[in-house]
Motif scaffolding. Structure first.
Motif, PDB file in Angstrom:
ATOM      1  N   MET A   1       0.849  -1.166   0.000  1.00  0.00           N
ATOM      2  CA  MET A   1       0.000   0.000   0.000  1.00  0.00           C
ATOM      3  C   MET A   1       0.898   1.233   0.000  1.00  0.00           C
ATOM      4  N   LEU A   2       0.610   2.154  -0.909  1.00  0.00           N
ATOM      5  CA  LEU A   2       1.358   3.396  -1.008  1.00  0.00           C
ATOM      6  C   LEU A   2       0.470   4.536  -0.524  1.00  0.00           C
ATOM      7  N   PHE A   3       1.011   5.343   0.392  1.00  0.00           N
ATOM      8  CA  PHE A   3       0.298   6.491   0.944  1.00  0.00           C
ATOM      9  C   PHE A   3       1.075   7.746   0.566  1.00  0.00           C
ATOM     10  N   VAL A   4       0.514   8.518  -0.367  1.00  0.00           N
ATOM     11  CA  VAL A   4       1.163   9.739  -0.841  1.00  0.00           C
ATOM     12  C   VAL A   4       0.542  10.908  -0.081  1.00  0.00           C
ATOM     13  N   GLU A   5       1.399  11.674   0.604  1.00  0.00           N
ATOM     14  CA  GLU A   5       0.880  12.714   1.486  1.00  0.00           C
ATOM     15  C   GLU A   5       1.793  13.929   1.555  1.00  0.00           C
ATOM     16  N   TYR A   6       1.246  14.980   2.129  1.00  0.00           N
ATOM     17  CA  TYR A   6       2.014  16.141   2.555  1.00  0.00           C
ATOM     18  C   TYR A   6       1.838  16.168   4.071  1.00  0.00           C
ATOM     19  N   PRO A   7       2.885  15.907   4.835  1.00  0.00           N
ATOM     20  CA  PRO A   7       2.746  15.722   6.290  1.00  0.00           C
ATOM     21  C   PRO A   7       2.090  16.880   7.042  1.00  0.00           C
ATOM     22  N   LYS A   8       2.165  18.088   6.531  1.00  0.00           N
ATOM     23  CA  LYS A   8       1.548  19.226   7.220  1.00  0.00           C
ATOM     24  C   LYS A   8       0.051  19.353   6.930  1.00  0.00           C
ATOM     25  N   CYS A   9      -0.427  18.577   6.004  1.00  0.00           N
ATOM     26  CA  CYS A   9      -1.844  18.602   5.607  1.00  0.00           C
ATOM     27  C   CYS A   9      -2.693  17.905   6.669  1.00  0.00           C
ATOM     28  N   SER A  10      -3.687  18.620   7.204  1.00  0.00           N
ATOM     29  CA  SER A  10      -4.525  18.039   8.259  1.00  0.00           C
ATOM     30  C   SER A  10      -5.334  16.847   7.746  1.00  0.00           C
ATOM     31  N   THR A  11      -5.783  16.902   6.510  1.00  0.00           N
ATOM     32  CA  THR A  11      -6.531  15.774   5.940  1.00  0.00           C
ATOM     33  C   THR A  11      -5.632  14.547   5.817  1.00  0.00           C
ATOM     34  N   CYS A  12      -4.382  14.756   5.424  1.00  0.00           N
ATOM     35  CA  CYS A  12      -3.434  13.647   5.334  1.00  0.00           C
ATOM     36  C   CYS A  12      -3.189  13.032   6.707  1.00  0.00           C
ATOM     37  N   ARG A  13      -3.082  13.876   7.722  1.00  0.00           N
ATOM     38  CA  ARG A  13      -2.869  13.368   9.079  1.00  0.00           C
ATOM     39  C   ARG A  13      -4.068  12.550   9.548  1.00  0.00           C
ATOM     40  N   LYS A  14      -5.283  12.996   9.224  1.00  0.00           N
ATOM     41  CA  LYS A  14      -6.489  12.243   9.578  1.00  0.00           C
ATOM     42  C   LYS A  14      -6.493  10.886   8.874  1.00  0.00           C
ATOM     43  N   ALA A  15      -6.143  10.892   7.597  1.00  0.00           N
ATOM     44  CA  ALA A  15      -6.131   9.650   6.822  1.00  0.00           C
ATOM     45  C   ALA A  15      -5.083   8.679   7.377  1.00  0.00           C
ATOM     46  N   LYS A  16      -3.926   9.205   7.703  1.00  0.00           N
ATOM     47  CA  LYS A  16      -2.847   8.367   8.243  1.00  0.00           C
ATOM     48  C   LYS A  16      -3.265   7.766   9.586  1.00  0.00           C
ATOM     49  N   LYS A  17      -3.906   8.567  10.415  1.00  0.00           N
ATOM     50  CA  LYS A  17      -4.397   8.072  11.709  1.00  0.00           C
ATOM     51  C   LYS A  17      -5.431   6.972  11.487  1.00  0.00           C
ATOM     52  N   TRP A  18      -6.301   7.164  10.494  1.00  0.00           N
ATOM     53  CA  TRP A  18      -7.314   6.158  10.184  1.00  0.00           C
ATOM     54  C   TRP A  18      -6.642   4.850   9.769  1.00  0.00           C
ATOM     55  N   LEU A  19      -5.639   4.943   8.893  1.00  0.00           N
ATOM     56  CA  LEU A  19      -4.911   3.739   8.471  1.00  0.00           C
ATOM     57  C   LEU A  19      -4.258   3.049   9.659  1.00  0.00           C
ATOM     58  N   ASP A  20      -3.603   3.835  10.498  1.00  0.00           N
ATOM     59  CA  ASP A  20      -2.930   3.279  11.676  1.00  0.00           C
ATOM     60  C   ASP A  20      -3.935   2.617  12.618  1.00  0.00           C
ATOM     61  N   ASN A  21      -5.064   3.269  12.861  1.00  0.00           N
ATOM     62  CA  ASN A  21      -6.090   2.726  13.764  1.00  0.00           C
ATOM     63  C   ASN A  21      -6.697   1.430  13.243  1.00  0.00           C
ATOM     64  N   HIS A  22      -6.656   1.246  11.922  1.00  0.00           N
ATOM     65  CA  HIS A  22      -7.214   0.028  11.339  1.00  0.00           C
ATOM     66  C   HIS A  22      -6.137  -1.009  11.011  1.00  0.00           C
ATOM     67  N   GLY A  23      -4.916  -0.755  11.437  1.00  0.00           N
ATOM     68  CA  GLY A  23      -3.843  -1.734  11.306  1.00  0.00           C
ATOM     69  C   GLY A  23      -3.269  -1.911   9.913  1.00  0.00           C
ATOM     70  N   PHE A  24      -3.436  -0.940   9.047  1.00  0.00           N
ATOM     71  CA  PHE A  24      -2.883  -1.052   7.707  1.00  0.00           C
ATOM     72  C   PHE A  24      -1.403  -0.693   7.712  1.00  0.00           C
ATOM     73  N   GLU A  25      -0.653  -1.438   6.942  1.00  0.00           N
ATOM     74  CA  GLU A  25       0.758  -1.120   6.738  1.00  0.00           C
ATOM     75  C   GLU A  25       0.877  -0.444   5.375  1.00  0.00           C
ATOM     76  N   TYR A  26       1.739   0.565   5.309  1.00  0.00           N
ATOM     77  CA  TYR A  26       1.862   1.330   4.075  1.00  0.00           C
ATOM     78  C   TYR A  26       3.260   1.911   3.964  1.00  0.00           C
ATOM     79  N   VAL A  27       3.594   2.257   2.728  1.00  0.00           N
ATOM     80  CA  VAL A  27       4.827   2.983   2.441  1.00  0.00           C
ATOM     81  C   VAL A  27       4.422   4.439   2.274  1.00  0.00           C
ATOM     82  N   ASP A  28       5.075   5.303   3.015  1.00  0.00           N
ATOM     83  CA  ASP A  28       4.764   6.723   3.020  1.00  0.00           C
ATOM     84  C   ASP A  28       5.622   7.444   1.981  1.00  0.00           C
ATOM     85  N   ARG A  29       4.988   8.322   1.209  1.00  0.00           N
ATOM     86  CA  ARG A  29       5.720   9.118   0.217  1.00  0.00           C
ATOM     87  C   ARG A  29       5.339  10.589   0.372  1.00  0.00           C
ATOM     88  N   HIS A  30       6.309  11.392   0.697  1.00  0.00           N
ATOM     89  CA  HIS A  30       6.132  12.843   0.879  1.00  0.00           C
ATOM     90  C   HIS A  30       6.029  13.468  -0.508  1.00  0.00           C
TER      91      HIS A  30
END
Length: 121
Positions: A1-30
């Motif tokens: 799973m690839l997660f493309v984000e801008y770390p300062k983006c609040s929506t990206c942070r919400k999405a990342k938290k959602w993935l983490d809370n549901h136990g998904f593993e992903y590769v992060d790309r800034h």
């Protein structure tokens, strides 16, 4: 799973938290440090079947500064892909790629429907 984000983006942070809370593993790309190329964006758009407009960050400062609301309607898809590939801040985020599933932006209900049900969670 690839997660493309801008770390300062609040929506990206919400999405990342959602993935983490549901136990998904992903590769992060800034998206600014490792921008998606025009070809990568084109491939994602074609694979997703979404209109190219879904990949444009219309709420960003750069979008407004460049006057893109007036320019985009007269640009070719090639020009739009080239533009998006030139600066990650013009690309809607986050983008999640999981096999054939491509999600652009974070809408919790959409992510649940696409990711939780396919994994049987």
């Amino acid at each position: 799973m690839l997660f493309v984000e801008y770390p300062k983006c609040s929506t990206c942070r919400k999405a990342k938290k959602w993935l983490d809370n549901h136990g998904f593993e992903y590769v992060d790309r800034h998206i600014v440090e490792q921008n998606l190329s025009a070809q990568e964006i084109r491939d994602l758009q074609v694979q997703s079947g979404l209109p190219i407009s879904r990949f444009i960050n219309t709420s960003g400062k750069l979008y407004r500064e460049m006057g893109l609301s007036k320019k985009l309607p007269i640009m070719s898809n090639f020009e739009i892909f080239t533009l998006l590939g030139s600066n990650g801040m013009l690309v809607k985020r986050p983008i999640l790629v999981e096999g054939d599933t491509i999600l652009v932006g974070f809408k919790e209900a959409e992510w649940e429907a696409k990711l939780l049900r396919q994994d049987g969670l």
